[in-house]
Design a protein around this motif. Structure first.
Motif, mmCIF file in Angstrom:
data_model
loop_
_atom_site.group_PDB
_atom_site.id
_atom_site.type_symbol
_atom_site.label_atom_id
_atom_site.label_comp_id
_atom_site.label_asym_id
_atom_site.label_seq_id
_atom_site.Cartn_x
_atom_site.Cartn_y
_atom_site.Cartn_z
ATOM 1 N N TYR A 168 0.834 -1.197 0.000
ATOM 2 C CA TYR A 168 0.000 0.000 0.000
ATOM 3 C C TYR A 168 0.876 1.258 0.000
ATOM 4 O O TYR A 168 0.611 2.214 -0.732
ATOM 5 C CB TYR A 168 -0.916 0.037 1.228
ATOM 6 C CG TYR A 168 -1.919 -1.090 1.324
ATOM 7 C CD1 TYR A 168 -2.374 -1.764 0.195
ATOM 8 C CD2 TYR A 168 -2.433 -1.494 2.561
ATOM 9 C CE1 TYR A 168 -3.302 -2.788 0.290
ATOM 10 C CE2 TYR A 168 -3.364 -2.508 2.664
ATOM 11 C CZ TYR A 168 -3.787 -3.160 1.535
ATOM 12 O OH TYR A 168 -4.705 -4.176 1.640
ATOM 13 N N HIS A 169 1.917 1.233 0.834
ATOM 14 C CA HIS A 169 2.820 2.380 0.917
ATOM 15 C C HIS A 169 3.488 2.640 -0.434
ATOM 16 O O HIS A 169 3.631 3.800 -0.850
ATOM 17 C CB HIS A 169 3.885 2.140 1.990
ATOM 18 C CG HIS A 169 3.470 2.589 3.354
ATOM 19 N ND1 HIS A 169 3.842 3.799 3.896
ATOM 20 C CD2 HIS A 169 2.694 1.995 4.290
ATOM 21 C CE1 HIS A 169 3.330 3.923 5.103
ATOM 22 N NE2 HIS A 169 2.624 2.850 5.375
ATOM 23 N N LYS A 170 3.888 1.590 -1.088
ATOM 24 C CA LYS A 170 4.544 1.745 -2.380
ATOM 25 C C LYS A 170 3.601 2.371 -3.403
ATOM 26 O O LYS A 170 3.989 3.281 -4.153
ATOM 27 C CB LYS A 170 5.026 0.377 -2.883
ATOM 28 C CG LYS A 170 5.783 0.456 -4.203
ATOM 29 C CD LYS A 170 6.264 -0.926 -4.637
ATOM 30 C CE LYS A 170 6.991 -0.835 -5.984
ATOM 31 N NZ LYS A 170 7.467 -2.178 -6.436
ATOM 32 N N ILE A 171 2.359 1.902 -3.426
ATOM 33 C CA ILE A 171 1.369 2.438 -4.360
ATOM 34 C C ILE A 171 1.115 3.916 -4.084
ATOM 35 O O ILE A 171 1.084 4.750 -4.999
ATOM 36 C CB ILE A 171 0.050 1.645 -4.261
ATOM 37 C CG1 ILE A 171 0.259 0.204 -4.742
ATOM 38 C CG2 ILE A 171 -1.050 2.321 -5.081
ATOM 39 C CD1 ILE A 171 -0.940 -0.701 -4.467
ATOM 40 N N ILE A 172 0.941 4.241 -2.805
ATOM 41 C CA ILE A 172 0.673 5.634 -2.432
ATOM 42 C C ILE A 172 1.856 6.527 -2.749
ATOM 43 O O ILE A 172 1.694 7.633 -3.291
ATOM 44 C CB ILE A 172 0.309 5.718 -0.931
ATOM 45 C CG1 ILE A 172 -1.047 5.048 -0.679
ATOM 46 C CG2 ILE A 172 0.263 7.176 -0.472
ATOM 47 C CD1 ILE A 172 -1.409 4.903 0.786
ATOM 48 N N ASN A 173 3.067 6.066 -2.435
ATOM 49 C CA ASN A 173 4.257 6.870 -2.713
ATOM 50 C C ASN A 173 4.438 7.119 -4.210
ATOM 51 O O ASN A 173 4.863 8.199 -4.624
ATOM 52 C CB ASN A 173 5.508 6.193 -2.141
ATOM 53 C CG ASN A 173 5.640 6.394 -0.642
ATOM 54 O OD1 ASN A 173 5.324 7.471 -0.131
ATOM 55 N ND2 ASN A 173 6.100 5.378 0.062
ATOM 56 N N GLU A 174 4.108 6.128 -5.011
ATOM 57 C CA GLU A 174 4.200 6.298 -6.461
ATOM 58 C C GLU A 174 3.211 7.350 -6.943
ATOM 59 O O GLU A 174 3.526 8.153 -7.837
ATOM 60 C CB GLU A 174 3.942 4.968 -7.168
ATOM 61 C CG GLU A 174 5.085 3.971 -7.038
ATOM 62 C CD GLU A 174 4.748 2.615 -7.642
ATOM 63 O OE1 GLU A 174 3.567 2.408 -8.010
ATOM 64 O OE2 GLU A 174 5.657 1.771 -7.733
ATOM 65 N N MET A 175 2.017 7.367 -6.349
ATOM 66 C CA MET A 175 1.015 8.360 -6.727
ATOM 67 C C MET A 175 1.422 9.758 -6.257
ATOM 68 O O MET A 175 1.142 10.757 -6.923
ATOM 69 C CB MET A 175 -0.355 7.970 -6.176
ATOM 70 C CG MET A 175 -0.990 6.785 -6.899
ATOM 71 S SD MET A 175 -2.735 6.505 -6.466
ATOM 72 C CE MET A 175 -2.554 5.733 -4.851
ATOM 73 N N ILE A 176 2.088 9.824 -5.095
ATOM 74 C CA ILE A 176 2.575 11.118 -4.600
ATOM 75 C C ILE A 176 3.673 11.656 -5.524
ATOM 76 O O ILE A 176 3.670 12.838 -5.898
ATOM 77 C CB ILE A 176 3.109 10.978 -3.160
ATOM 78 C CG1 ILE A 176 1.953 10.696 -2.185
ATOM 79 C CG2 ILE A 176 3.848 12.248 -2.740
ATOM 80 C CD1 ILE A 176 2.396 10.415 -0.766
ATOM 81 N N GLU A 177 4.604 10.781 -5.899
ATOM 82 C CA GLU A 177 5.704 11.189 -6.768
ATOM 83 C C GLU A 177 5.214 11.648 -8.139
ATOM 84 O O GLU A 177 5.788 12.565 -8.744
ATOM 85 C CB GLU A 177 6.696 10.033 -6.925
ATOM 86 C CG GLU A 177 7.470 9.720 -5.653
ATOM 87 C CD GLU A 177 8.307 8.457 -5.767
ATOM 88 O OE1 GLU A 177 8.358 7.892 -6.891
ATOM 89 O OE2 GLU A 177 8.897 8.047 -4.756
ATOM 90 N N SER A 178 4.152 11.030 -8.607
ATOM 91 C CA SER A 178 3.599 11.422 -9.907
ATOM 92 C C SER A 178 2.599 12.572 -9.785
ATOM 93 O O SER A 178 1.952 12.943 -10.761
ATOM 94 C CB SER A 178 2.922 10.222 -10.569
ATOM 95 O OG SER A 178 1.845 9.749 -9.776
ATOM 96 N N LYS A 179 2.468 13.100 -8.541
ATOM 97 C CA LYS A 179 1.608 14.253 -8.263
ATOM 98 C C LYS A 179 0.120 13.984 -8.513
ATOM 99 O O LYS A 179 -0.649 14.901 -8.806
ATOM 100 C CB LYS A 179 2.066 15.482 -9.061
ATOM 101 C CG LYS A 179 3.506 15.886 -8.770
ATOM 102 C CD LYS A 179 3.855 17.218 -9.380
ATOM 103 C CE LYS A 179 5.316 17.567 -9.125
ATOM 104 N NZ LYS A 179 5.636 17.635 -7.698
ATOM 105 N N LYS A 180 -0.271 12.726 -8.394
ATOM 106 C CA LYS A 180 -1.682 12.391 -8.509
ATOM 107 C C LYS A 180 -2.422 12.678 -7.212
ATOM 108 O O LYS A 180 -3.640 12.885 -7.210
ATOM 109 C CB LYS A 180 -1.847 10.911 -8.884
ATOM 110 C CG LYS A 180 -1.337 10.558 -10.273
ATOM 111 C CD LYS A 180 -1.535 9.081 -10.558
ATOM 112 C CE LYS A 180 -1.044 8.711 -11.957
ATOM 113 N NZ LYS A 180 -1.212 7.262 -12.232
ATOM 114 N N ILE A 181 -1.676 12.658 -6.101
ATOM 115 C CA ILE A 181 -2.246 12.929 -4.786
ATOM 116 C C ILE A 181 -1.238 13.750 -3.985
ATOM 117 O O ILE A 181 -0.028 13.687 -4.244
ATOM 118 C CB ILE A 181 -2.576 11.624 -4.021
ATOM 119 C CG1 ILE A 181 -1.338 10.731 -3.914
ATOM 120 C CG2 ILE A 181 -3.724 10.880 -4.691
ATOM 121 C CD1 ILE A 181 -1.555 9.480 -3.091
#
Length: 257
Positions: A168-181
């Protein structure tokens, strides 16, 4: 499994799901359509379905949650009551009459909505949800809704397991890095003490469930999960097929026990 009300609907929701917002319990927005409301109820109810939890350490707790989910759906599917709730955010005491029939068995109510759904269907549903795009979207939705509070995310995300937290952390961090969240501090700066407490809680529950499995109570359920058959079919196809197959049955009235 006949429900005996001990408190009001909102109090039941607060006790079982730590929130009294009916839409939050089903994971939907206030403008959800009737058909999407039914699908959301179906998905959420599978997580606590008695056939899936039979013999598990949390069977009683899950049964109460299953009953409460049924009450929430039964209430929101009543257009007049939903309209009043949307305007006031309250459930009047008189609305309790909607659930006061002692002969009403919520398992019968559920079966009339979704007849012939088997235990294997339920476990296949879990297998198809895990690692799916829908799981990612739900994770994103709850991350935004609870501003990165992982405890709340675990409470609301279907089939959330502590073994998946790193994923879950990996998925969320990827979305943060891509500025989706956005990067909420509750997530990026979560105290280690809080993480450890959550880990202990869910690992304890997992150990208790494992003991039941070792004793022969859940071999068939475990096999269904590990097998993950028919992965090539998407989760949406699965829901669409069930909806098409059993749509007409949803019009039936609940039988009395």
């Amino acid at each position: 499994m006949i429900l005996r009300l001990s408190m009001g609907l909102l109090e039941d929701c607060e006790q079982c799901f730590n929130t009294s917002v009916l839409y939050d319990i089903l994971g939907v927005e206030t403008n959800v359509s009737s058909s999407d409301l039914k699908k959301a109820f179906y998905k959420k109810s599978l997580e606590f379905h008695p056939d899936r939890k039979k013999g598990a350490p949390d069977e009683e707790e899950s049964t109460l949650k299953f009953q409460t989910l049924n009450k929430v759906y039964k209430f929101l599917s009543d257009e007049e009551k939903r309209k009043v709730y949307d305007e006031t955010g309250e459930v009047e005491d008189t609305d309790a009459a909607l659930f006061e029939n002692d002969d009403l068995d919520f398992m019968v109510f559920w079966r009339n909505l979704f007849p012939k759904v088997t235990k294997k269907d339920i476990m296949d549903f879990k297998a198809k949800f895990k690692h799916s795009e829908e799981e990612k979207e739900d994770l994103k939705k709850f991350y935004l809704k609870f501003e990165g509070n992982m405890d709340r995310i675990f409470e609301c995300l279907m089939f959330a397991e502590i073994a998946d937290e790193e994923r879950y952390h990996k998925i969320i961090n990827e979305m943060i890095e891509s500025k989706k969240i956005p990067a909420f501090k509750a997530f990026t700066n979560e105290p280690k003490k809080k993480k450890d407490a959550r880990k202990r809680k869910y690992e304890r529950e997992a150990r208790e469930a494992a003991k039941v499995t070792e004793n022969g109570g859940l071999e068939d359920l475990t096999a269904a999960i590990l097998g993950r058959k028919d992965r090539e079919k998407t989760h949406n196809d699965f829901l669409a097929n069930l909806e098409a197959k059993y749509a007409s049955a949803g019009k039936k009235k609940p039988k009395k026990k």
